[in-house]
Design a protein around this motif. Sequence first.
Motif, PDB file in Angstrom:
ATOM      1  N   GLU A 159       0.828  -1.211   0.000  1.00 53.43           N
ATOM      2  CA  GLU A 159       0.000   0.000   0.000  1.00 53.43           C
ATOM      3  C   GLU A 159       0.861   1.259   0.000  1.00 53.43           C
ATOM      4  O   GLU A 159       0.561   2.228  -0.709  1.00 53.43           O
ATOM      5  CB  GLU A 159      -0.929   0.003   1.214  1.00 53.43           C
ATOM      6  CG  GLU A 159      -2.089  -0.960   1.098  1.00 53.43           C
ATOM      7  CD  GLU A 159      -2.972  -0.931   2.333  1.00 53.43           C
ATOM      8  OE1 GLU A 159      -2.977   0.090   3.052  1.00 53.43           O
ATOM      9  OE2 GLU A 159      -3.651  -1.942   2.586  1.00 53.43           O
ATOM     10  N   LEU A 160       1.922   1.259   0.796  1.00 54.01           N
ATOM     11  CA  LEU A 160       2.814   2.421   0.827  1.00 54.01           C
ATOM     12  C   LEU A 160       3.377   2.700  -0.561  1.00 54.01           C
ATOM     13  O   LEU A 160       3.440   3.852  -0.996  1.00 54.01           O
ATOM     14  CB  LEU A 160       3.953   2.184   1.822  1.00 54.01           C
ATOM     15  CG  LEU A 160       3.658   2.451   3.285  1.00 54.01           C
ATOM     16  CD1 LEU A 160       4.783   1.917   4.170  1.00 54.01           C
ATOM     17  CD2 LEU A 160       3.461   3.946   3.528  1.00 54.01           C
ATOM     18  N   HIS A 161       3.785   1.652  -1.248  1.00 51.56           N
ATOM     19  CA  HIS A 161       4.324   1.816  -2.607  1.00 51.56           C
ATOM     20  C   HIS A 161       3.263   2.388  -3.533  1.00 51.56           C
ATOM     21  O   HIS A 161       3.518   3.349  -4.277  1.00 51.56           O
ATOM     22  CB  HIS A 161       4.812   0.466  -3.128  1.00 51.56           C
ATOM     23  CG  HIS A 161       5.151   0.467  -4.590  1.00 51.56           C
ATOM     24  ND1 HIS A 161       4.358  -0.133  -5.551  1.00 51.56           N
ATOM     25  CD2 HIS A 161       6.184   1.034  -5.262  1.00 51.56           C
ATOM     26  CE1 HIS A 161       4.899   0.049  -6.734  1.00 51.56           C
ATOM     27  NE2 HIS A 161       5.992   0.750  -6.598  1.00 51.56           N
ATOM     28  N   GLU A 162       2.072   1.822  -3.506  1.00 49.54           N
ATOM     29  CA  GLU A 162       1.013   2.281  -4.402  1.00 49.54           C
ATOM     30  C   GLU A 162       0.604   3.727  -4.094  1.00 49.54           C
ATOM     31  O   GLU A 162       0.417   4.536  -5.014  1.00 49.54           O
ATOM     32  CB  GLU A 162      -0.203   1.355  -4.258  1.00 49.54           C
ATOM     33  CG  GLU A 162       0.034  -0.042  -4.805  1.00 49.54           C
ATOM     34  CD  GLU A 162      -1.148  -0.969  -4.597  1.00 49.54           C
ATOM     35  OE1 GLU A 162      -1.166  -2.048  -5.220  1.00 49.54           O
ATOM     36  OE2 GLU A 162      -2.055  -0.621  -3.805  1.00 49.54           O
ATOM     37  N   GLN A 163       0.477   4.041  -2.811  1.00 49.89           N
ATOM     38  CA  GLN A 163       0.044   5.389  -2.428  1.00 49.89           C
ATOM     39  C   GLN A 163       1.121   6.424  -2.731  1.00 49.89           C
ATOM     40  O   GLN A 163       0.817   7.526  -3.203  1.00 49.89           O
ATOM     41  CB  GLN A 163      -0.325   5.400  -0.948  1.00 49.89           C
ATOM     42  CG  GLN A 163      -1.595   4.607  -0.651  1.00 49.89           C
ATOM     43  CD  GLN A 163      -1.809   4.357   0.831  1.00 49.89           C
ATOM     44  OE1 GLN A 163      -0.866   4.103   1.588  1.00 49.89           O
ATOM     45  NE2 GLN A 163      -3.059   4.415   1.263  1.00 49.89           N
ATOM     46  N   ALA A 164       2.373   6.082  -2.474  1.00 52.49           N
ATOM     47  CA  ALA A 164       3.462   7.007  -2.769  1.00 52.49           C
ATOM     48  C   ALA A 164       3.591   7.234  -4.270  1.00 52.49           C
ATOM     49  O   ALA A 164       3.787   8.363  -4.739  1.00 52.49           O
ATOM     50  CB  ALA A 164       4.775   6.465  -2.195  1.00 52.49           C
ATOM     51  N   GLN A 165       3.454   6.166  -5.036  1.00 48.41           N
ATOM     52  CA  GLN A 165       3.550   6.271  -6.504  1.00 48.41           C
ATOM     53  C   GLN A 165       2.438   7.149  -7.058  1.00 48.41           C
ATOM     54  O   GLN A 165       2.669   8.010  -7.917  1.00 48.41           O
ATOM     55  CB  GLN A 165       3.490   4.865  -7.111  1.00 48.41           C
ATOM     56  CG  GLN A 165       3.827   4.794  -8.582  1.00 48.41           C
ATOM     57  CD  GLN A 165       3.888   3.356  -9.072  1.00 48.41           C
ATOM     58  OE1 GLN A 165       2.963   2.572  -8.843  1.00 48.41           O
ATOM     59  NE2 GLN A 165       4.974   2.991  -9.728  1.00 48.41           N
TER      60      GLN A 165
END
Length: 323
Positions: free
Chosen positions: A163-169
């Motif tokens: 989720e962190l990766h998706e949200q940051a991206q």
Amino acid sequence: MTSQLFQRIQDAHRLIRPQVAVTPLAHSPMLSKLSGCDVYLKCEHLQHTGSFKFRGASNKIRLLDADAGRNGVLTVSSGNHGQAMALAGKLAGVPVTVYARAKASPVKLDAIRALGAELITIDDTPLAVELEAGRQAKLKGMCFVSPYNDIDVIAGQGTIGVELHEQAQLAGINLSAIFASVGGGGLICGVGAAARQLLPQTDVVACWPANSAALYRSLMMGRIVDSEERETISDGTAGGIEPDSITLEIGQQVISKTTLVTEEQIMAAMKLLARTDRWMIEGAAGVALASMLKLADQYQGRAVAVVLSGRNVMLEKFIEAAK
């Protein structure tokens, strides 16, 4: 091991929905101004049952075979994992028994009972209670679910990293570091395994209360060792670790940095977040925020994420911490 774990994390990320919520990644302007970093808060305190633990519990219950589902599961918890297992079991129709310390947070024990799990308390150390729970599971022929020494539980916690990766991206954020508190290591190992694959340039910072840092001592020694445990407001991370815990090996592969914070720093962080963002968090979440503040000089002007692991704290304890 981490590549296999990452595949399990990806599977969990797809299959635990919609039961498990995608929690917000919230920017904190005031913490950013105070720290000099660009601070984002991963709001696991807004997850069902009030902590990230519902992720691992849901994934474990999802993967039980038919016999284990009928016989029920037995687990051990300082509170948050027990609540998570109780709810995940209730939703799936799986009986849950939770072993806990008699000295565990009353608000967490009450929540476990309210969710319908059988609760058994023992007046002993966290590790002694954990070992007894494992022994009882074998005697009763039940599936034992460790809060951290279980690859399926770790995979569930690792969905935070995805989720962190998706949200940051999506937001165009280049995260320089992720701060997460550590007890047995399930959270940091899951998040770290996802980050190593998806955010390889991001530091994975493991954060402990200095009063209870069993996995930290073991990482320093390269093997599981006994560690002196003192009382800490971070009850969610307190206690020793099983002699065969897989989190040592995984932690060695995924953790970039380690830090210890004092009780005073933890309580100051809890108070600060209530003032800046109007959120009441428990001690374990305060550990991650206190660690970010301690290491802020290393990330000036850069984006960092702090995993706010839970909110399940007694009001009286929070008021005392915030004085």
